[in-house]
Design a protein around this motif. Structure first.
Motif, PDB file in Angstrom:
ATOM      1  N   SER A  72      14.147 -11.963 -32.772  1.00 31.59           N
ATOM      2  CA  SER A  72      13.871 -10.890 -31.827  1.00 31.59           C
ATOM      3  C   SER A  72      13.640  -9.602 -32.612  1.00 31.59           C
ATOM      4  O   SER A  72      13.975  -9.506 -33.803  1.00 31.59           O
ATOM      5  CB  SER A  72      15.051 -10.713 -30.862  1.00 31.59           C
ATOM      6  N   GLU A  73      13.064  -8.597 -31.971  1.00 30.02           N
ATOM      7  CA  GLU A  73      12.826  -7.318 -32.653  1.00 30.02           C
ATOM      8  C   GLU A  73      14.129  -6.714 -33.154  1.00 30.02           C
ATOM      9  O   GLU A  73      14.187  -6.137 -34.249  1.00 30.02           O
ATOM     10  CB  GLU A  73      12.100  -6.357 -31.703  1.00 30.02           C
ATOM     11  N   THR A  74      15.180  -6.848 -32.347  1.00 30.58           N
ATOM     12  CA  THR A  74      16.486  -6.314 -32.740  1.00 30.58           C
ATOM     13  C   THR A  74      17.027  -7.033 -33.970  1.00 30.58           C
ATOM     14  O   THR A  74      17.493  -6.419 -34.928  1.00 30.58           O
ATOM     15  CB  THR A  74      17.490  -6.443 -31.582  1.00 30.58           C
ATOM     16  N   GLU A  75      16.959  -8.377 -33.952  1.00 32.14           N
ATOM     17  CA  GLU A  75      17.446  -9.157 -35.088  1.00 32.14           C
ATOM     18  C   GLU A  75      16.649  -8.848 -36.352  1.00 32.14           C
ATOM     19  O   GLU A  75      17.216  -8.679 -37.429  1.00 32.14           O
ATOM     20  CB  GLU A  75      17.336 -10.651 -34.769  1.00 32.14           C
ATOM     21  N   ARG A  76      15.332  -8.769 -36.210  1.00 28.05           N
ATOM     22  CA  ARG A  76      14.489  -8.547 -37.380  1.00 28.05           C
ATOM     23  C   ARG A  76      14.806  -7.208 -38.038  1.00 28.05           C
ATOM     24  O   ARG A  76      14.968  -7.130 -39.272  1.00 28.05           O
ATOM     25  CB  ARG A  76      13.006  -8.613 -36.993  1.00 28.05           C
ATOM     26  N   LEU A  77      14.894  -6.145 -37.242  1.00 28.82           N
ATOM     27  CA  LEU A  77      15.169  -4.830 -37.818  1.00 28.82           C
ATOM     28  C   LEU A  77      16.542  -4.800 -38.471  1.00 28.82           C
ATOM     29  O   LEU A  77      16.706  -4.257 -39.574  1.00 28.82           O
ATOM     30  CB  LEU A  77      15.056  -3.749 -36.750  1.00 28.82           C
TER      31      LEU A  77
ATOM     32  N   THR B 274      26.925  -3.395 -45.933  1.00 33.84           N
ATOM     33  CA  THR B 274      28.039  -3.655 -45.030  1.00 33.84           C
ATOM     34  C   THR B 274      27.578  -3.449 -43.594  1.00 33.84           C
ATOM     35  O   THR B 274      26.520  -2.876 -43.328  1.00 33.84           O
ATOM     36  CB  THR B 274      29.210  -2.722 -45.326  1.00 33.84           C
ATOM     37  N   TRP B 275      28.389  -3.940 -42.652  1.00 32.20           N
ATOM     38  CA  TRP B 275      28.064  -3.707 -41.236  1.00 32.20           C
ATOM     39  C   TRP B 275      27.954  -2.204 -40.971  1.00 32.20           C
ATOM     40  O   TRP B 275      27.034  -1.761 -40.280  1.00 32.20           O
ATOM     41  CB  TRP B 275      29.148  -4.295 -40.333  1.00 32.20           C
ATOM     42  N   LYS B 276      28.885  -1.425 -41.538  1.00 31.92           N
ATOM     43  CA  LYS B 276      28.905   0.018 -41.296  1.00 31.92           C
ATOM     44  C   LYS B 276      27.653   0.684 -41.871  1.00 31.92           C
ATOM     45  O   LYS B 276      27.009   1.508 -41.201  1.00 31.92           O
ATOM     46  CB  LYS B 276      30.161   0.635 -41.903  1.00 31.92           C
ATOM     47  N   GLN B 277      27.293   0.336 -43.113  1.00 34.63           N
ATOM     48  CA  GLN B 277      26.096   0.917 -43.724  1.00 34.63           C
ATOM     49  C   GLN B 277      24.843   0.557 -42.936  1.00 34.63           C
ATOM     50  O   GLN B 277      23.957   1.394 -42.727  1.00 34.63           O
ATOM     51  CB  GLN B 277      25.951   0.417 -45.164  1.00 34.63           C
ATOM     52  N   THR B 278      24.774  -0.682 -42.489  1.00 34.90           N
ATOM     53  CA  THR B 278      23.613  -1.131 -41.713  1.00 34.90           C
ATOM     54  C   THR B 278      23.529  -0.383 -40.396  1.00 34.90           C
ATOM     55  O   THR B 278      22.449   0.086 -39.994  1.00 34.90           O
ATOM     56  CB  THR B 278      23.693  -2.653 -41.453  1.00 34.90           C
ATOM     57  N   ALA B 279      24.672  -0.241 -39.716  1.00 31.00           N
ATOM     58  CA  ALA B 279      24.692   0.457 -38.429  1.00 31.00           C
ATOM     59  C   ALA B 279      24.291   1.919 -38.589  1.00 31.00           C
ATOM     60  O   ALA B 279      23.538   2.466 -37.761  1.00 31.00           O
ATOM     61  CB  ALA B 279      26.082   0.351 -37.799  1.00 31.00           C
ATOM     62  N   GLU B 280      24.743   2.572 -39.639  1.00 34.62           N
ATOM     63  CA  GLU B 280      24.411   3.985 -39.846  1.00 34.62           C
ATOM     64  C   GLU B 280      22.916   4.169 -40.065  1.00 34.62           C
ATOM     65  O   GLU B 280      22.303   5.104 -39.520  1.00 34.62           O
ATOM     66  CB  GLU B 280      25.190   4.527 -41.051  1.00 34.62           C
ATOM     67  N   GLN B 281      22.289   3.263 -40.824  1.00 36.47           N
ATOM     68  CA  GLN B 281      20.852   3.399 -41.066  1.00 36.47           C
ATOM     69  C   GLN B 281      20.056   3.052 -39.812  1.00 36.47           C
ATOM     70  O   GLN B 281      19.054   3.699 -39.502  1.00 36.47           O
ATOM     71  CB  GLN B 281      20.424   2.514 -42.227  1.00 36.47           C
ATOM     72  N   LEU B 282      20.518   2.059 -39.073  1.00 39.94           N
ATOM     73  CA  LEU B 282      19.839   1.700 -37.825  1.00 39.94           C
ATOM     74  C   LEU B 282      19.944   2.823 -36.797  1.00 39.94           C
ATOM     75  O   LEU B 282      19.004   3.067 -36.035  1.00 39.94           O
ATOM     76  CB  LEU B 282      20.433   0.403 -37.255  1.00 39.94           C
TER      77      LEU B 282
ATOM     78  N   LYS C 297      29.895  -3.257 -34.904  1.00 38.42           N
ATOM     79  CA  LYS C 297      30.098  -4.465 -34.094  1.00 38.42           C
ATOM     80  C   LYS C 297      28.781  -5.015 -33.563  1.00 38.42           C
ATOM     81  O   LYS C 297      28.559  -6.225 -33.532  1.00 38.42           O
ATOM     82  CB  LYS C 297      31.057  -4.165 -32.935  1.00 38.42           C
ATOM     83  N   LYS C 298      27.896  -4.127 -33.141  1.00 37.95           N
ATOM     84  CA  LYS C 298      26.600  -4.577 -32.622  1.00 37.95           C
ATOM     85  C   LYS C 298      25.793  -5.256 -33.721  1.00 37.95           C
ATOM     86  O   LYS C 298      25.149  -6.282 -33.494  1.00 37.95           O
ATOM     87  CB  LYS C 298      25.825  -3.392 -32.037  1.00 37.95           C
ATOM     88  N   VAL C 299      25.835  -4.689 -34.926  1.00 42.47           N
ATOM     89  CA  VAL C 299      25.144  -5.301 -36.059  1.00 42.47           C
ATOM     90  C   VAL C 299      25.738  -6.681 -36.351  1.00 42.47           C
ATOM     91  O   VAL C 299      25.015  -7.673 -36.513  1.00 42.47           O
ATOM     92  CB  VAL C 299      25.262  -4.418 -37.320  1.00 42.47           C
ATOM     93  N   GLU C 300      27.059  -6.745 -36.402  1.00 40.63           N
ATOM     94  CA  GLU C 300      27.724  -8.014 -36.705  1.00 40.63           C
ATOM     95  C   GLU C 300      27.350  -9.092 -35.695  1.00 40.63           C
ATOM     96  O   GLU C 300      27.027 -10.223 -36.061  1.00 40.63           O
ATOM     97  CB  GLU C 300      29.243  -7.819 -36.723  1.00 40.63           C
ATOM     98  N   HIS C 301      27.361  -8.735 -34.406  1.00 43.93           N
ATOM     99  CA  HIS C 301      27.019  -9.711 -33.366  1.00 43.93           C
ATOM    100  C   HIS C 301      25.587 -10.217 -33.539  1.00 43.93           C
ATOM    101  O   HIS C 301      25.314 -11.418 -33.419  1.00 43.93           O
ATOM    102  CB  HIS C 301      27.197  -9.108 -31.979  1.00 43.93           C
ATOM    103  N   ALA C 302      24.651  -9.318 -33.848  1.00 47.60           N
ATOM    104  CA  ALA C 302      23.249  -9.711 -34.002  1.00 47.60           C
ATOM    105  C   ALA C 302      23.073 -10.670 -35.180  1.00 47.60           C
ATOM    106  O   ALA C 302      22.359 -11.682 -35.073  1.00 47.60           O
ATOM    107  CB  ALA C 302      22.377  -8.471 -34.194  1.00 47.60           C
ATOM    108  N   ILE C 303      23.729 -10.371 -36.293  1.00 53.80           N
ATOM    109  CA  ILE C 303      23.578 -11.207 -37.482  1.00 53.80           C
ATOM    110  C   ILE C 303      24.295 -12.537 -37.312  1.00 53.80           C
ATOM    111  O   ILE C 303      23.770 -13.595 -37.677  1.00 53.80           O
ATOM    112  CB  ILE C 303      24.094 -10.472 -38.738  1.00 53.80           C
ATOM    113  N   VAL C 304      25.500 -12.508 -36.751  1.00 53.44           N
ATOM    114  CA  VAL C 304      26.249 -13.749 -36.541  1.00 53.44           C
ATOM    115  C   VAL C 304      25.506 -14.664 -35.575  1.00 53.44           C
ATOM    116  O   VAL C 304      25.451 -15.887 -35.773  1.00 53.44           O
ATOM    117  CB  VAL C 304      27.674 -13.446 -36.036  1.00 53.44           C
ATOM    118  N   ASP C 305      24.919 -14.098 -34.532  1.00 47.32           N
ATOM    119  CA  ASP C 305      24.137 -14.913 -33.593  1.00 47.32           C
ATOM    120  C   ASP C 305      22.963 -15.583 -34.311  1.00 47.32           C
ATOM    121  O   ASP C 305      22.647 -16.748 -34.050  1.00 47.32           O
ATOM    122  CB  ASP C 305      23.623 -14.048 -32.434  1.00 47.32           C
TER     123      ASP C 305
END
Length: 267
Positions: A161-166, A186-194, A206-214
């Motif tokens: 999905s677009e969300t997963e890809r980004l 890290t999840w935190k670094q990824t979330a801050e850049q997103l 948490k949103k990043v983690e859920h997307a990647i784990v899924d």
């Protein structure tokens, strides 16, 4: 001293410059083994108790490997035929590396070799590794047929999905940049850049983690290895995300030009 001017009893010598065993071997009795290094090798039919030695000491082994590298033991390992299989054991100071990052130490029990092609890597001095190719023929063995003009088989590109890809592009940007020793963010670094790229998307760790784990869960169920805690074991570290990113790049699902998305502020 082994006389290599005549074929060994029950076998044949393979000359230096022999083509890679990865290209296949001639039709042979099932269980025939071919062993090859850069300076030649041997082939033997199956016989209970038959033993093939490999190592640095050319006069005393069947297949010489790393003859100018003192980190390779004089007799580094052996291949033994018993119980209708060829078994690999090591006797050198350094372990032998097999595909899949498996490492076989001298104190380990011998392991059976699968039919077909197996590259073995004998460690040497510094970063050197010496290739020892092994091929065991099976009952249905046939030399691969050349397919010069056949269409190239495309890799399997995974739907994201677009969300997963980004999220994956940000998480794995160091890999996409081909940095020397990449690690996932890290999840935190990824979330801050997103959050900078998509201020209204309410990105969090948490949103990043859920997307990647899924994504990992979906690909694992579809047969991709190395994406679950049970497969990798503890300690996990970044192993699961590292395996995911490397697989997505190998399949060309993610490619370096995807980094362009990090230069565009999307909402």
């Amino acid at each position: 001293m082994m006389d290599k001017t005549v074929p060994p009893a029950g076998g044949e010598y393979l000359a230096a410059g022999h083509e890679s065993l990865a290209l296949g071997v001639p039709a042979s009795t099932p269980g025939t083994i071919y062993v090859l290094s850069v300076i030649g090798g041997v082939s033997f039919g199956p016989r209970d108790g038959r033993t093939i030695l490999f190592g640095r000491n050319r006069p005393e082994v069947h297949v010489c490997v790393g003859e100018n590298d003192r980190s390779v033991s004089r007799c580094h390992g052996r291949l033994i035929h018993r119980e209708h299989q060829w078994w690999l054991s090591t006797a050198g100071r350094l372990p032998v590396r097999l595909p899949g990052s498996r490492v076989l130490f001298p104190q380990d029990e011998p392991i059976p070799l699968a039919e077909g092609y197996t590259p073995l890597f004998v460690p040497g001095s510094g970063e050197r590794e010496h290739l020892l190719e092994v091929f065991v023929t099976g009952p249905d063995h046939e030399r691969p047929v050349p397919r010069h003009s056949d269409p190239t088989a495309p890799p399997r590109i995974w739907h994201l999905s677009e969300t997963e890809r980004l999220a994956l592009i940000v998480l794995g940007q160091r890999y996409l940049r081909h940095e020397a020793y990449p690690q996932p963010l890290t999840w935190k670094q990824t979330a801050e850049q997103l959050a900078e790229l998509q201020p209204r998307a309410r990105w969090s760790a948490k949103k990043v983690e859920h997307a990647i784990v899924d994504t990992r869960t979906r690909l694992s169920k579809d047969g991709v290895a190395g994406l679950t805690r049970e497969e990798v074991g503890e300690p996990l570290g970044n192993a699961l995300n590292d395996n995911l990113i490397r697989h997505l790049m190998k399949s060309t699902t993610l490619i370096p030009p995807d980094l362009r998305q990090l230069d565009v502020i999307a909402d």
